[in-house]
Each structure stands twice: as C-alpha cells, then as structure tokens.
Design an enzyme around this catalytic site. Structure first.
Site, PDB file in Angstrom:
ATOM      1  N   HIS A 165     101.639  13.877  51.832  1.00  0.00           N
ATOM      2  CA  HIS A 165     100.216  14.158  51.530  1.00  0.00           C
ATOM      3  C   HIS A 165      99.698  13.241  50.419  1.00  0.00           C
ATOM      4  O   HIS A 165      98.757  13.614  49.706  1.00  0.00           O
ATOM      5  CB  HIS A 165      99.995  15.621  51.116  1.00  0.00           C
ATOM      6  CG  HIS A 165     100.643  16.621  52.018  1.00  0.00           C
ATOM      7  ND1 HIS A 165      99.997  17.238  53.052  1.00  0.00           N
ATOM      8  CD2 HIS A 165     101.925  17.089  52.054  1.00  0.00           C
ATOM      9  CE1 HIS A 165     100.820  18.065  53.686  1.00  0.00           C
ATOM     10  NE2 HIS A 165     102.014  17.976  53.096  1.00  0.00           N
ATOM     11  N   SER A 286      87.755 -12.538  41.648  1.00  0.00           N
ATOM     12  CA  SER A 286      86.370 -12.133  41.820  1.00  0.00           C
ATOM     13  C   SER A 286      85.479 -13.156  41.128  1.00  0.00           C
ATOM     14  O   SER A 286      85.830 -13.691  40.075  1.00  0.00           O
ATOM     15  CB  SER A 286      86.165 -10.750  41.188  1.00  0.00           C
ATOM     16  OG  SER A 286      84.795 -10.564  40.880  1.00  0.00           O
ATOM     17  N   LYS A 292      89.968  -9.427  37.909  1.00  0.00           N
ATOM     18  CA  LYS A 292      90.325  -8.974  39.259  1.00  0.00           C
ATOM     19  C   LYS A 292      91.320  -9.871  39.969  1.00  0.00           C
ATOM     20  O   LYS A 292      91.300 -11.089  39.849  1.00  0.00           O
ATOM     21  CB  LYS A 292      89.069  -8.871  40.141  1.00  0.00           C
ATOM     22  CG  LYS A 292      88.152  -7.717  39.813  1.00  0.00           C
ATOM     23  CD  LYS A 292      88.734  -6.342  40.114  1.00  0.00           C
ATOM     24  CE  LYS A 292      88.699  -5.991  41.581  1.00  0.00           C
ATOM     25  NZ  LYS A 292      87.391  -5.633  42.108  1.00  0.00           N
ATOM     26  N   ASN A 294      92.363  -9.503  43.894  1.00  0.00           N
ATOM     27  CA  ASN A 294      92.105  -8.660  45.062  1.00  0.00           C
ATOM     28  C   ASN A 294      93.126  -8.904  46.176  1.00  0.00           C
ATOM     29  O   ASN A 294      93.479 -10.039  46.467  1.00  0.00           O
ATOM     30  CB  ASN A 294      90.687  -8.924  45.592  1.00  0.00           C
ATOM     31  CG  ASN A 294      89.623  -8.459  44.615  1.00  0.00           C
ATOM     32  OD1 ASN A 294      89.819  -7.456  43.917  1.00  0.00           O
ATOM     33  ND2 ASN A 294      88.535  -9.182  44.523  1.00  0.00           N
ATOM     34  N   GLU A 299      94.168  -6.323  52.887  1.00  0.00           N
ATOM     35  CA  GLU A 299      92.991  -5.638  53.435  1.00  0.00           C
ATOM     36  C   GLU A 299      92.653  -6.166  54.833  1.00  0.00           C
ATOM     37  O   GLU A 299      92.275  -5.414  55.729  1.00  0.00           O
ATOM     38  CB  GLU A 299      91.784  -5.825  52.507  1.00  0.00           C
ATOM     39  CG  GLU A 299      91.946  -5.136  51.164  1.00  0.00           C
ATOM     40  CD  GLU A 299      90.849  -5.564  50.189  1.00  0.00           C
ATOM     41  OE1 GLU A 299      91.037  -6.588  49.494  1.00  0.00           O
ATOM     42  OE2 GLU A 299      89.815  -4.892  50.145  1.00  0.00           O
ATOM     43  N   GLN A 331      89.109 -11.197  85.567  1.00  0.00           N
ATOM     44  CA  GLN A 331      89.045 -12.444  84.802  1.00  0.00           C
ATOM     45  C   GLN A 331      88.868 -12.125  83.317  1.00  0.00           C
ATOM     46  O   GLN A 331      89.260 -12.911  82.455  1.00  0.00           O
ATOM     47  CB  GLN A 331      87.882 -13.299  85.302  1.00  0.00           C
ATOM     48  CG  GLN A 331      87.656 -14.580  84.544  1.00  0.00           C
ATOM     49  CD  GLN A 331      86.743 -15.516  85.295  1.00  0.00           C
ATOM     50  OE1 GLN A 331      87.142 -16.148  86.265  1.00  0.00           O
ATOM     51  NE2 GLN A 331      85.491 -15.594  84.876  1.00  0.00           N
TER      52      GLN A 331
HETATM   53  N1  ARG Z   1      89.467 -17.382  87.024  1.00  0.00           N
HETATM   54  C1  ARG Z   1      89.892 -16.340  87.879  1.00  0.00           C
HETATM   55  C2  ARG Z   1      90.531 -15.221  87.074  1.00  0.00           C
HETATM   56  O1  ARG Z   1      90.913 -15.464  85.978  1.00  0.00           O
HETATM   57  C3  ARG Z   1      90.883 -16.843  88.855  1.00  0.00           C
HETATM   58  C4  ARG Z   1      90.995 -16.028  90.091  1.00  0.00           C
HETATM   59  C5  ARG Z   1      89.785 -16.185  90.925  1.00  0.00           C
HETATM   60  N2  ARG Z   1      89.946 -15.618  92.168  1.00  0.00           N
HETATM   61  C6  ARG Z   1      88.901 -15.353  92.937  1.00  0.00           C
HETATM   62  N3  ARG Z   1      89.121 -14.845  94.075  1.00  0.00           N
HETATM   63  N4  ARG Z   1      87.701 -15.579  92.535  1.00  0.00           N
HETATM   64  O2  ARG Z   1      90.613 -14.078  87.489  1.00  0.00           O
END
Ligand code: ARG
Length: 467
Positions: A165, A286, A292, A294, A299, A331
C-alpha cells in the site's frame, strides 16, 4: 491513356479491368509504402525463397530464376544504399519491389508472382519481421536483466523498507527488490519465446486465400525462410494476425513492467525518499530552478507504456470484426506493431542505462528501513517462536507495543524492557535481538525470501537461468 489529376491512369499491376486510376485521396488512404517499406528485407527474402522453389518445381525456368534472383539482389542493394525510389502510386513494398524488378529484368519479373498473392506475401513478410524483431527485443531484455543483477549483487545486503500500500511494511534488501524485476523481465522474455514458437509457420503458398493449382512445394519455402513448417490452412494463413497480437501483448506487459520500475525510480529520486540517484546521463535540469534534477527518462518510460498498450488495443479492434479472409483493414496491422517495437526498444535501452548508472544511497535506505515500525512482525514472530504464543494473540500484543512507541514518538527498539513487559510479561531481553532492521531481513531465509544470503544465492541462480 493520358494522366490528369481527376483521371489518373490505372495501375499497371492490377489495372486490367480499370479504365481510370485512383483519385489522389484514394492513393493517400490506400498506400502503405510510407510504413511498410520497413519490410523490404523480409519481402526480398520471401521472394527469393519463392523464386527458388518455383524453379525447383519446374514452374519457372532456371534462366528466369537467375534473372529474378540477381534483380532482387540489386534492389536490396539499391534500398540499402538509399538509391531506391519508393513510389506512393505503387501502394506498398511488394509492388514497389516488383515494379522495379520489371524495370531491371523485363518480362521475367512478371513470372515471380506465379502461385502467390500479396495476401500470403504480406503475411509472410510481416511474420518474418515480427520474428526478427522479437529476437532483438528478447536480447535487449536480457541486457536489462544483466544490469539489474549487477545492482542486486552489489546490494544483496543493503536493507531498505519494503512496502505494501506504499506504506512501510517489513525490511527487505535492495538486491531483493531488483531481483523482483529480474523475474518479471524473465517472464517477458519467455512470453516472447512462446510467441515466436507459435508464429513460426510459413503462410507463403496459401496464395490469395484458397491455395494454388500450381505444383508448389510449401515445405521448401518454409524451410528456406527458417520456419518450422508451412501453415496448415490457407484461409487462416492469409487472415491470421495472432502473431502480431501476441507480440503486442507481450510488448504491452513488458512495457507495464518497465513503467512500474520507472515509477519507482521517479519516487525514489525525490527529496522525500532519496533512496537512489540517477546519473547526469539520464536526467535533465530545470530552466528556472537550479536545484532540480528531473528523472525525465524514467517519466518517459512510464508514459510510453501507454502507447504500447494502446497499440495492442488498436490492433485488437482492427481485427475483432473481420470476416475471413483478408480485408484491407489488415494493412493497418503494421503501424501499431512498428510503433510498439520502436517504443519498447527505446524504453528498454533507457531503463538499462538508468539501472547501470544508478547510485544507491545505502545509508538513507537503512535509516528509513525501520521507519513505520517495520520490525513489528518480528516481535510477533518472536512471541510465537520463543514464548509459544498463538500468532493472532502475538499480533494483538505487538499492536499494543506499536501504539506505545507511537505515543512516545520513538522506535520499537527505543522502548525499555520494563515498558515491553508492562504489556506482556513473556517478553524478555532476547526480543531486542530481532528488532534491528538487519536482523529482521537476515531472518527471512525461506526460499525466495529477502535474507542477504538468500539474495546472494538468488543472484547466482538467476545468472544461470537468464544470462
Ligand atoms: N499492402 C497490403 C497489406 O499490407 C498488401 C496486401 C494487399 N492485398 C490485397 N488483396 N489488396 O495488407
């Protein structure tokens, strides 16, 4: 076809059924090359393995195979020497490499994509990247453990207050406290290794989603790329991102451990604690308060854990609603992983430096080890052990002793034997032998306990287990 900003030309790679090309905004939202260029080495590695397999399987001629291999080597060299022109209109790393390959070797380049798709290609590239990165991370955590172990060894007998605690609870040693983090980072390493073992299957050859009609050898490409085996299901192969999630989960837990240690450094370097001092290398001054120093690095390590946790959350949310198999949403799996990896790498490096340079104020630790009546449990234990008092009763008696010391404004060790016996006549002068913080720590010899002898042995054992 002439290109205007409204009517750009269709992609030469997938534009067969398109009259016009994507709008500028479409290009911006669609392109991933800005970040997935980081996959270039893995993309070329994967393409070379695929090419060699196509030749071996008789799908590609040896001459085309050689031309492709040489072209890919040249592209790798161009990228690594900074000469390669990445193009947003070519969307991603896969199409940037393939288009350049066509410039270099002509028609044969168009045969490389036989029996594969960008879907299995990106899944393979990304797994390779995560696998490589996870190994680096694991090594970095090992370095941090080594720094913690050095501090633990040097301070196996440096007594300090242990807290629950955030209230002083019982004396422990500074070495013992460092070893707690050695355990945490050891588990982080094992989580990374577990994730690696599970992810080490090769999706290449799953093609778009259904597999391929070509007589490919997926075992050959899997082996060439250092995978244990090919993935078993083509649909899963192109839609699984568990490997990235597991990496992020392990990273988030590790970042949380780093953040807790960082928090302790922030606390311990205050004028009120003065347990430790950070070096000039990991602190700032500081601009207004000359006194100071820091703990900015600590952090920031604490703050950056938030980003890593956020990255895990981001990818979980991307994935949670996606039907099988590939969707373009996926993607967006890369930036969270890249950012988490970069953030964690920097945080581990900063923490390793801080720990290595840390100055431990042993006098101050010792002086505060007894504050807050931290040896009260030792009196209760003495009553149980020497006088045969049941623990609950011993706890009560000790509580009255603490209250007396509190009323008098003194420590437990400053009470006289008469005062102690006034509370319970079974107390003898022998009880003073357990009242010092050193005696208290030294008595905790149970396995995993804080006694200096245990800590020294635990340091040696941890070196065997982890380094
Ligand atoms: N740049 C795409 C990704 O990272 C590659 C795969 C794309 N495939 C597709 N069918 N459009 O996911």
């Amino acid at each position: 076809m002439t290109q205007t900003s409204d009517q750009p030309s269709a992609s030469t790679i997938w534009g067969g059924r398109f009259a016009g090309g994507p709008s500028a905004v479409m290009q911006r939202i669609n392109a991933s090359i800005g970040f997935d260029k980081r996959l270039y080495a893995q993309d070329i590695r994967g393409s070379k393995a695929h090419c060699a397999m196509l030749v071996k399987a008789g799908i590609l001629s040896a001459a085309d195979g050689t031309a492709i291999e040489n072209g890919l080597n040249r592209i790798l060299a161009e990228i690594e020497s900074g000469q390669f022109q990445f193009k947003t209109e070519l969307e991603d790393i896969h199409m940037n490499v393939e288009t350049r390959l066509a410039e270099l070797i002509g028609e044969a380049a168009g045969r490389l994509h036989t029996a594969r798709s960008r879907n299995d290609q990106v899944a393979t590239d990304f797994r390779l990247w995560v696998r490589d990165t996870l190994e680096g991370m694991e090594g970095a955590l090992r370095g941090l453990q080594a720094a913690l172990l050095d501090k633990a060894e040097a301070h196996a007998a440096s007594v300090m207050p242990g807290f629950t605690h955030l209230q002083a609870a019982q004396p422990v040693t500074f070495g013992h406290h460092m070893l707690a983090y050695v355990e945490m980072f050891g588990r982080d390493r094992s989580r990374l290794k577990d994730a690696r073992a599970r992810m080490n299957e090769c999706p290449l050859g799953a093609a778009a989603l259904a597999g391929t009609s070509f007589p490919i050898d997926r075992h050959m490409t899997a082996e060439a790329l250092g995978f244990d085996r090919p993935t078993a299901n083509s649909l899963d192969s192109v839609s699984d991102r568990d490997f990235a999630l597991e990496f992020l989960a392990a990273a988030a837990i590790s970042a949380t451990h780093l953040s807790r240690l960082a928090e302790e450094l922030v606390l311990w370097t205050t004028a009120q604690f003065r347990f430790v001092a950070l070096s000039d290398g990991y602190t700032t001054g500081s601009s207004i308060m000359p006194q100071k120093r820091n703990p900015d690095a600590a952090e920031l390590v604490r703050a950056k854990a938030g980003r890593v946790i956020g990255n895990l959350n981001a990818l979980l949310i991307v994935m949670k609603g996606l039907p099988l198999t590939y969707s373009k949403d996926m993607q967006d799996d890369k930036e969270p992983v890249f950012e988490a990896a970069d953030t964690l790498e920097l945080s581990i490096a900063a923490m390793t430096g801080m720990i290595r340079d840390l100055e431990v104020n042993t006098q101050r630790l010792k002086d505060s080890a007894g504050a807050g009546f931290t040896t009260a449990t030792d009196i209760a234990d003495w009553l149980v052990r020497v006088a045969g008092v049941p623990f609950r009763q011993a706890h009560h008696i000790t509580g009255r002793i603490v209250r007396l010391a509190e009323d008098k404004g003194c420590g437990l060790e400053d009470l006289s034997l008469e005062e102690l016996r006034g509370i319970d006549a079974r107390l003898t002068a022998d009880v003073f032998s357990v009242l010092s913080v050193e005696a208290s720590a030294a008595s905790r010899t149970s396995f995993g306990g804080t006694a200096p002898a245990n800590v020294a042995a635990a340091v040696a054992a941890a070196r065997q287990r982890f380094l």
